[in-house]
Design a protein around this motif. Sequence first.
Motif, PDB file in Angstrom:
ATOM      1  N   PRO A 204       0.849  -1.195   0.000  1.00 53.58           N
ATOM      2  CA  PRO A 204       0.000   0.000   0.000  1.00 53.58           C
ATOM      3  C   PRO A 204       0.883   1.243   0.000  1.00 53.58           C
ATOM      4  O   PRO A 204       2.018   1.207   0.494  1.00 53.58           O
ATOM      5  N   GLU A 205       0.392   2.331  -0.566  1.00 53.23           N
ATOM      6  CA  GLU A 205       1.175   3.561  -0.535  1.00 53.23           C
ATOM      7  C   GLU A 205       1.296   4.044   0.910  1.00 53.23           C
ATOM      8  O   GLU A 205       0.388   3.828   1.720  1.00 53.23           O
ATOM      9  N   PRO A 206       2.418   4.665   1.264  1.00 52.53           N
ATOM     10  CA  PRO A 206       2.596   5.100   2.657  1.00 52.53           C
ATOM     11  C   PRO A 206       1.486   6.066   3.087  1.00 52.53           C
ATOM     12  O   PRO A 206       1.185   7.030   2.398  1.00 52.53           O
ATOM     13  N   ASP A 207       0.900   5.783   4.222  1.00 50.05           N
ATOM     14  CA  ASP A 207      -0.065   6.706   4.814  1.00 50.05           C
ATOM     15  C   ASP A 207       0.654   7.809   5.577  1.00 50.05           C
ATOM     16  O   ASP A 207       0.150   8.924   5.692  1.00 50.05           O
ATOM     17  N   LEU A 208       1.837   7.465   6.099  1.00 47.75           N
ATOM     18  CA  LEU A 208       2.565   8.385   6.967  1.00 47.75           C
ATOM     19  C   LEU A 208       4.057   8.329   6.649  1.00 47.75           C
ATOM     20  O   LEU A 208       4.636   7.245   6.574  1.00 47.75           O
ATOM     21  N   LEU A 209       4.660   9.493   6.438  1.00 48.90           N
ATOM     22  CA  LEU A 209       6.106   9.610   6.294  1.00 48.90           C
ATOM     23  C   LEU A 209       6.659  10.338   7.512  1.00 48.90           C
ATOM     24  O   LEU A 209       6.201  11.425   7.849  1.00 48.90           O
ATOM     25  N   ILE A 210       7.647   9.740   8.157  1.00 45.50           N
ATOM     26  CA  ILE A 210       8.336  10.353   9.295  1.00 45.50           C
ATOM     27  C   ILE A 210       9.753  10.705   8.861  1.00 45.50           C
ATOM     28  O   ILE A 210      10.426   9.898   8.215  1.00 45.50           O
ATOM     29  N   ARG A 211      10.205  11.915   9.193  1.00 46.68           N
ATOM     30  CA  ARG A 211      11.605  12.265   8.987  1.00 46.68           C
ATOM     31  C   ARG A 211      12.175  12.859  10.270  1.00 46.68           C
ATOM     32  O   ARG A 211      11.567  13.740  10.878  1.00 46.68           O
ATOM     33  N   THR A 212      13.333  12.370  10.658  1.00 44.48           N
ATOM     34  CA  THR A 212      13.971  12.820  11.884  1.00 44.48           C
ATOM     35  C   THR A 212      15.038  13.881  11.593  1.00 44.48           C
ATOM     36  O   THR A 212      15.362  14.165  10.446  1.00 44.48           O
ATOM     37  N   SER A 213      15.548  14.475  12.672  1.00 43.07           N
ATOM     38  CA  SER A 213      16.724  15.353  12.655  1.00 43.07           C
ATOM     39  C   SER A 213      16.486  16.761  12.133  1.00 43.07           C
ATOM     40  O   SER A 213      17.431  17.465  11.809  1.00 43.07           O
ATOM     41  N   GLY A 214      15.240  17.190  12.041  1.00 39.96           N
ATOM     42  CA  GLY A 214      14.965  18.584  11.756  1.00 39.96           C
ATOM     43  C   GLY A 214      14.884  18.988  10.299  1.00 39.96           C
ATOM     44  O   GLY A 214      14.523  20.134  10.002  1.00 39.96           O
ATOM     45  N   GLU A 215      15.215  18.098   9.387  1.00 42.97           N
ATOM     46  CA  GLU A 215      15.101  18.425   7.962  1.00 42.97           C
ATOM     47  C   GLU A 215      13.641  18.274   7.533  1.00 42.97           C
ATOM     48  O   GLU A 215      12.934  17.374   7.988  1.00 42.97           O
TER      49      GLU A 215
END
Length: 263
Positions: A204-215
Amino acid sequence: MMIQAFKKWLIGYKDEKQTDESRQRIEKLQKGRLPRHVAIIMDGNGRWAQKRGLPRVAGHRQGMITIRHITRAADDLGIEALTLYSFSTENWKRPEDEVNYLMSLPEEFLRTDLDELVERNIQVRMLGRGEDLPKHTLEAINKFREATKNNTGLILSFAMNYGARSEIVRASKQIIEDVESGKLDKDSLDESLFGKYLYTVDLPEPDLLIRTSGEVRISNFMLWQLAYSELWFTDVQWPDFTRERFYQAIEDFQYRSRRYGAV
């Protein structure tokens, strides 16, 4: 001095365990709408290490431990798919010793985590150009895939030597070849069919994208698949990203209204 700091860090490290509080949090989150597929850009390993006077590889080593925690957290919640941006097509530009260490991590992960992944019924996959990876790296990844191919739980995908633009170009070339060979009628091509030529064909296509470190960018990651994903950014560097932070991202997702372009 840096070696001494690295040893001190190793001695002081303690594994993160699931607590009664986190189990209660899981039960609460499971009563709400969960994302089927979570994708994560794991950013900040090198900066985490440098801030502590450690070699950059120490950040990657700690980052691998964080992968273990978050995989457990996603599995405990009952999420269907977790995709981790592990090594981009642009990461080859990094110093050779750092790249070599990153290429050794699948072998280390194989030694330390395969048994638990099998026990948890987790299936391991890889997204990206495997043919360009070192032989020992690809062999470790293939052992993961073979050992977990019949598992029916969480699908854990590592995006290795992955770039979204490269993926789209690759898919376009395959479509052209299939049209020219008569396997595909060009008039039948639509968004749904195009998606079947991507690495994520049966996910399934991502429902949620998480990115760390402030970018706050997506850095050539799953450009096609993220069209309607919810984005969640945190200043916390990946080695410090905990179960609690992951649960916070899921909770924030549950409060969002997803309209897919509708009013």
